[in-house]
Design a protein around this motif. Structure first.
Motif, PDB file in Angstrom:
ATOM      1  N   PHE A 114       0.845  -1.198   0.000  1.00 17.28           N
ATOM      2  CA  PHE A 114       0.000   0.000   0.000  1.00 17.28           C
ATOM      3  C   PHE A 114       0.873   1.237   0.000  1.00 17.28           C
ATOM      4  O   PHE A 114       2.003   1.221   0.474  1.00 17.28           O
ATOM      5  CB  PHE A 114      -0.932   0.004   1.227  1.00 17.28           C
ATOM      6  N   MET A 115       0.354   2.321  -0.575  1.00 22.32           N
ATOM      7  CA  MET A 115       1.003   3.625  -0.484  1.00 22.32           C
ATOM      8  C   MET A 115       0.040   4.706  -0.957  1.00 22.32           C
ATOM      9  O   MET A 115      -0.838   4.421  -1.748  1.00 22.32           O
ATOM     10  CB  MET A 115       2.309   3.667  -1.271  1.00 22.32           C
ATOM     11  N   THR A 116       0.161   5.928  -0.447  1.00 22.19           N
ATOM     12  CA  THR A 116       1.137   6.475   0.466  1.00 22.19           C
ATOM     13  C   THR A 116       0.502   6.678   1.845  1.00 22.19           C
ATOM     14  O   THR A 116      -0.670   7.008   1.935  1.00 22.19           O
ATOM     15  CB  THR A 116       1.608   7.835  -0.078  1.00 22.19           C
ATOM     16  N   SER A 117       1.298   6.546   2.891  1.00 24.09           N
ATOM     17  CA  SER A 117       0.802   6.782   4.244  1.00 24.09           C
ATOM     18  C   SER A 117       1.231   8.169   4.688  1.00 24.09           C
ATOM     19  O   SER A 117       2.354   8.577   4.428  1.00 24.09           O
ATOM     20  CB  SER A 117       1.398   5.773   5.217  1.00 24.09           C
ATOM     21  N   HIS A 118       0.360   8.881   5.356  1.00 28.30           N
ATOM     22  CA  HIS A 118       0.735  10.189   5.914  1.00 28.30           C
ATOM     23  C   HIS A 118       1.199   9.984   7.351  1.00 28.30           C
ATOM     24  O   HIS A 118       0.493   9.349   8.134  1.00 28.30           O
ATOM     25  CB  HIS A 118      -0.456  11.143   5.866  1.00 28.30           C
ATOM     26  N   PRO A 119       2.376  10.505   7.702  1.00 31.18           N
ATOM     27  CA  PRO A 119       2.906  10.271   9.052  1.00 31.18           C
ATOM     28  C   PRO A 119       1.928  10.656  10.164  1.00 31.18           C
ATOM     29  O   PRO A 119       1.865   9.975  11.194  1.00 31.18           O
ATOM     30  CB  PRO A 119       4.149  11.158   9.102  1.00 31.18           C
ATOM     31  N   LYS A 120       1.162  11.724   9.948  1.00 34.87           N
ATOM     32  CA  LYS A 120       0.279  12.164  11.044  1.00 34.87           C
ATOM     33  C   LYS A 120      -0.840  11.146  11.320  1.00 34.87           C
ATOM     34  O   LYS A 120      -1.369  11.099  12.424  1.00 34.87           O
ATOM     35  CB  LYS A 120      -0.314  13.553  10.748  1.00 34.87           C
ATOM     36  N   ASP A 121      -1.199  10.344  10.320  1.00 30.58           N
ATOM     37  CA  ASP A 121      -2.292   9.370  10.492  1.00 30.58           C
ATOM     38  C   ASP A 121      -1.809   7.948  10.718  1.00 30.58           C
ATOM     39  O   ASP A 121      -2.606   7.012  10.665  1.00 30.58           O
ATOM     40  CB  ASP A 121      -3.190   9.359   9.243  1.00 30.58           C
ATOM     41  N   LEU A 122      -0.518   7.768  10.931  1.00 31.26           N
ATOM     42  CA  LEU A 122      -0.022   6.403  11.109  1.00 31.26           C
ATOM     43  C   LEU A 122      -0.180   6.015  12.589  1.00 31.26           C
ATOM     44  O   LEU A 122       0.719   6.173  13.398  1.00 31.26           O
ATOM     45  CB  LEU A 122       1.443   6.310  10.658  1.00 31.26           C
TER      46      LEU A 122
ATOM     47  N   ARG B  40       2.569  22.939   6.528  1.00 30.88           N
ATOM     48  CA  ARG B  40       1.280  22.437   7.051  1.00 30.88           C
ATOM     49  C   ARG B  40       1.229  20.913   7.058  1.00 30.88           C
ATOM     50  O   ARG B  40       0.229  20.309   6.646  1.00 30.88           O
ATOM     51  CB  ARG B  40       0.107  23.002   6.243  1.00 30.88           C
ATOM     52  N   ARG B  41       2.299  20.281   7.527  1.00 32.84           N
ATOM     53  CA  ARG B  41       2.327  18.823   7.534  1.00 32.84           C
ATOM     54  C   ARG B  41       1.685  18.228   8.792  1.00 32.84           C
ATOM     55  O   ARG B  41       1.425  17.025   8.858  1.00 32.84           O
ATOM     56  CB  ARG B  41       3.770  18.319   7.410  1.00 32.84           C
ATOM     57  N   ASN B  42       1.503  19.042   9.828  1.00 29.83           N
ATOM     58  CA  ASN B  42       0.834  18.546  11.031  1.00 29.83           C
ATOM     59  C   ASN B  42       1.547  17.463  11.819  1.00 29.83           C
ATOM     60  O   ASN B  42       0.915  16.595  12.429  1.00 29.83           O
ATOM     61  CB  ASN B  42      -0.578  18.045  10.698  1.00 29.83           C
TER      62      ASN B  42
ATOM     63  N   TRP C 127       7.794  13.334  16.216  1.00 30.46           N
ATOM     64  CA  TRP C 127       6.670  12.416  15.958  1.00 30.46           C
ATOM     65  C   TRP C 127       7.025  11.472  14.811  1.00 30.46           C
ATOM     66  O   TRP C 127       6.815  10.259  14.888  1.00 30.46           O
ATOM     67  CB  TRP C 127       5.388  13.197  15.633  1.00 30.46           C
ATOM     68  N   TYR C 128       7.594  12.045  13.765  1.00 29.30           N
ATOM     69  CA  TYR C 128       7.957  11.221  12.610  1.00 29.30           C
ATOM     70  C   TYR C 128       8.916  10.105  13.038  1.00 29.30           C
ATOM     71  O   TYR C 128       8.717   8.939  12.720  1.00 29.30           O
ATOM     72  CB  TYR C 128       8.591  12.095  11.508  1.00 29.30           C
ATOM     73  N   LYS C 129       9.923  10.500  13.811  1.00 26.70           N
ATOM     74  CA  LYS C 129      10.915   9.502  14.226  1.00 26.70           C
ATOM     75  C   LYS C 129      10.284   8.429  15.113  1.00 26.70           C
ATOM     76  O   LYS C 129      10.630   7.256  15.036  1.00 26.70           O
ATOM     77  CB  LYS C 129      12.093  10.180  14.941  1.00 26.70           C
ATOM     78  N   SER C 130       9.317   8.866  15.938  1.00 28.69           N
ATOM     79  CA  SER C 130       8.656   7.889  16.817  1.00 28.69           C
ATOM     80  C   SER C 130       7.889   6.860  15.989  1.00 28.69           C
ATOM     81  O   SER C 130       7.801   5.689  16.354  1.00 28.69           O
ATOM     82  CB  SER C 130       7.720   8.584  17.811  1.00 28.69           C
TER      83      SER C 130
END
Ligand code: SAH
Ligand code: SF4
Ligand code: F3S
Length: 424
Positions: free
Chosen positions: A219-227, A261-263, A268-271
């Motif tokens: 699957f792709m693409t995943s948004h980091p804020k919704d993972l 505006r990546r939110n 958070w991304y690294k986590s």
């Protein structure tokens, strides 16, 4: 019989949309031809994500329009609308991203030439994929995030998910046609929500895994804020779901991420990456990086480098910022000189190359599960496939291996391509 050639620019979703158009056209009796010169109609499926993508399509259209009936479809059709007809007065039709399934009617009767209505979007069973073992399928499209630099929400419209029964039906058709692997597509796949059954993306993965014959799901693409943790759990527990997440970082600077505006923040991304790697050893994490966003200083850029060093991506796609008309960032100016953008791009490219080489080394002598697709493109006598983590592997074996999953020992590499030895 009328002959049609489809030329596709842009992302994997465009490839799928071209397969939808090909399916509609061949069901209506058109012949799809493999080269432009044999065609009566040329459908150009376009991309607007960067100026370069549009420039390539414009020069292609300019040449084709001289002696063919040319239809411009896709994202550029949405962005430029009647401007395209002004530029190319003899264009046959302009077909927006909500109208792919109407392509046959449009070819039969192109007037009025602009087909940009957004109310009648539908999917049918007519999808003409190339013969093969792996294929893709859009499950949701559009985007509500409006990242400051991005044209996609304007050209693909608001976020909407396909009906789950339609998706599962199409997946069963794929399985019946011999496909073993599916790539589920969406601008933000993890925002998938079936409005009828309230099935979310994790639920869809579980349903898709129940389709017999489909052995692998990507699957792709995943948004980091919704993972979410729930989704990470689904990825790591549903056996057919492959361990690969494409998670665009864009920037490692919190200041730039906010302007974009990546939110999310770099922390958070690294986590998220840490959690993915913990929950599924061997998982591959790939990313997109945007360099030279307005106001990006050397310090901001070094923050991005830091995150790349920490996350050690299996692959990174790096882009130079390109101003898109009508986006929020258009108003921010474009103050990073092109030369500087190129230096930043090359810097990350080099860094990623080294990381990639280390990852390749770490795979030596390891046994991987490889699904073979068919003969290798360049190496004669070899078959080509991918590991679950989406690394390309070539191996000397019979053509009959296509479609089967084998345990393969990695014995070497040629650039990013792994070389394997059958363990069975
Ligand atoms: N939906 C995905 C990707 C969309 S476009 C996401 O949320 O990340 C694919 C990639 O193109 C983006 O990840 C971004 O890195 C790049 N891109 C988008 N707009 C761009 C622009 N204006 N200039 C350069 N690259 C851009
Ligand atoms: Fe573009 Fe952002 Fe939407 Fe991705 S999430 S498609 S980058 S606006
Ligand atoms: Fe894809 Fe390009 Fe459109 S990336 S969604 S074809 S703008």
């Amino acid at each position: 019989m009328k002959k049609v050639f489809i030329k596709t620019f842009g992302c994997q979703m465009n490839v799928y949309d071209s397969e939808r158009m090909a399916g509609e056209l061949s069901a209506a009796g058109y012949t799809l031809v493999p080269v432009e010169k044999e065609a009566d109609f040329v459908v150009v499926n376009t991309c607007s994500v960067r100026a370069h993508a549009e420039d390539r399509a414009v020069s292609y259209i300019g040449a084709a329009v001289k002696n063919k009936k040319v239809i411009v479809a896709g994202c550029m059709a949405e962005r430029m609308k009647d401007e395209l007809i002004k530029k190319f007065p003899s264009l046959y039709a302009v077909v927006g991203t909500f109208n792919f399934s109407n392509i046959t009617d449009i070819l039969a009767n192109p007037k009025p030439r602009l087909h940009l209505d957004r109310s009648g979007e539908h999917y049918t069973n007519n999808v003409k994929r190339g013969a093969g073992i792996r294929g893709s399928m859009t499950i949701m499209q559009g985007c509500d995030n409006f990242c400051a630099y991005c044209i996609v929400p304007y050209v693909r419209g608001r976020e909407r998910s396909r009906d789950i029964n339609g998706i599962i039906g199409e997946l069963k058709d794929m399985a019946a046609g011999g496909f073993k692997e599916v790539l589920l597509l969406g601008q933000n796949v993890n925002s998938y929500l079936d409005s009828g059954t309230k099935t979310d993306f994790a639920g869809l993965l579980r349903r898709a895994a129940s389709v017999d014959g489909i052995e692998r799901i990507r699957f792709m693409t995943s948004h980091p804020k919704d993972l979410s943790d729930g989704l990470i759990d689904a990825i790591s527990t549903v056996d057919k779901v492959c361990g690969h997440v494409h998670l665009p970082l864009q920037s490692g600077s919190d200041r730039i991420l906010e302007k974009m505006r990546r939110n999310y923040t770099a922390a958070w991304y690294k986590s998220r990456v840490e959690k993915l790697r913990k929950s599924m050893p061997g998982i591959s994490v790939t990313t997109d990086i945007l360099v030279g966003f307005p106001g990006e200083t050397q310090e901001d850029f070094m923050e991005t480098v830091k995150v790349v060093e920490e996350c050690r991506f299996d692959a990174a796609y790096i882009f130079k910022y390109s101003v898109r008309k009508g986006t929020l960032a258009e108003g921010f100016g474009d103050d990073v000189p092109d030369k500087e953008k190129l230096m930043r791009l090359n810097y990350v490219l080099e860094l990623e190359k080294k990381i990639g080489e280390d990852i390749t080394k770490s795979l030596m002598d390891k046994v991987q599960e490889v699904l073979f697709y068919g003969p290798a493109m360049k190496q004669s006598g070899m078959m080509e496939g991918t590991t679950r983590a989406n690394r390309k592997v070539i191996m000397e074996c019979g053509v009959g291996t296509a479609g089967s999953i084998k345990r393969v020992k990695i014995t070497g590499a040629s650039g990013a391509i792994l070389i394997g030895e059958n363990q069975e």
